[in-house]
Design an enzyme around this catalytic site. Structure first.
Site, mmCIF file in Angstrom:
data_model
loop_
_atom_site.group_PDB
_atom_site.id
_atom_site.type_symbol
_atom_site.label_atom_id
_atom_site.label_comp_id
_atom_site.label_asym_id
_atom_site.label_seq_id
_atom_site.Cartn_x
_atom_site.Cartn_y
_atom_site.Cartn_z
ATOM 1 N N SER A 1 -87.753 -60.050 -94.323
ATOM 2 C CA SER A 1 -88.516 -60.288 -93.100
ATOM 3 C C SER A 1 -88.586 -58.937 -92.391
ATOM 4 C CB SER A 1 -87.797 -61.340 -92.257
ATOM 5 O OG SER A 1 -88.469 -61.509 -91.041
ATOM 6 N N GLU B 1 -80.552 -44.464 -87.341
ATOM 7 C CA GLU B 1 -79.938 -43.902 -86.126
ATOM 8 C C GLU B 1 -79.386 -44.995 -85.220
ATOM 9 O OE1 GLU B 1 -82.951 -43.723 -87.329
ATOM 10 O OE2 GLU B 1 -84.408 -42.950 -85.894
HETATM 11 N N1 THU Z 1 -86.559 -45.415 -90.304
HETATM 12 C C1 THU Z 1 -85.320 -45.005 -89.906
HETATM 13 O O1 THU Z 1 -84.298 -45.537 -90.348
HETATM 14 N N2 THU Z 1 -85.243 -43.986 -89.001
HETATM 15 C C2 THU Z 1 -86.296 -43.243 -88.595
HETATM 16 O O2 THU Z 1 -86.109 -42.272 -87.884
HETATM 17 C C3 THU Z 1 -87.665 -43.622 -89.004
HETATM 18 C C4 THU Z 1 -87.787 -44.873 -89.783
HETATM 19 C C5 THU Z 1 -86.639 -46.439 -91.364
HETATM 20 C C6 THU Z 1 -87.068 -47.807 -90.976
HETATM 21 C C7 THU Z 1 -87.594 -48.339 -92.290
HETATM 22 O O3 THU Z 1 -86.525 -48.844 -93.052
HETATM 23 C C8 THU Z 1 -88.131 -47.126 -93.001
HETATM 24 O O4 THU Z 1 -87.560 -46.017 -92.337
HETATM 25 C C9 THU Z 1 -89.641 -47.012 -93.015
HETATM 26 O O5 THU Z 1 -90.157 -47.146 -91.740
#
Ligand code: THU
Length: 129
Positions: free
Chosen positions: A50, A58
């Site tokens: 989901s 972060e």
């Molecule tokens: N995502 C992060 O964990 N941190 C970021 O700074 C940008 C995006 C993750 C969320 C998702 O699992 C994947 O990157 C793609 O958006």
């Protein structure tokens, strides 16, 4: 910005990057955040079938630190695996980070190809709080 602290955070983020759970986006992210007294907490993105339930790296790192009793932080490193875009924190993460450390320094890097140094205040001007 303390270069030694940044290097240490980068090393810790690299260590946990393989633990990212990103089968849907295939975009792996790791984060490491330092407390004001020098402790380091890490996190990775954890996705879900989901999609909207996904937690960013972060926020995972920050919540681990807050759960361990820490509330003020000096620096955050966000590292992605080199595939795709630079992992600038999303709007939700900016707001959540602002709750605890408005003066946070941030280093963002895609597989350490280039280190982008920026502050949370630059990323989220006129923050609500
Ligand atoms: N995502 C992060 O964990 N941190 C970021 O700074 C940008 C995006 C993750 C969320 C998702 O699992 C994947 O990157 C793609 O958006």
């Amino acid at each position: 910005m303390d270069k030694k602290e940044e290097e240490k955070l980068l090393r810790e983020a690299e260590k946990v990057l393989p633990r990212a759970y990103a089968p849907y986006s295939n975009y792996r992210v790791a984060a490491a955040i330092s407390t004001e007294d020098g402790k380091i907490f890490t996190g990775v993105n954890v996705e879900n079938a989901s999609y909207g339930l996904t937690i960013c790296a972060e926020r995972a790192a920050l919540f681990a630190a807050v759960s361990a009793g820490y509330r003020s932080f000096s620096h955050l490193v966000i590292l992605s695996d080199g595939n795709g875009t630079v992992p600038y924190p999303c709007g939700a993460c900016r707001q959540v980070l602002m709750e605890f450390s408005p003066d946070l320094g941030i280093t963002v890097t895609r597989d350490k190809d280039r280190l982008i140094r920026i502050s949370l205040r630059e990323l989220l001007p006129y923050a609500f709080g």
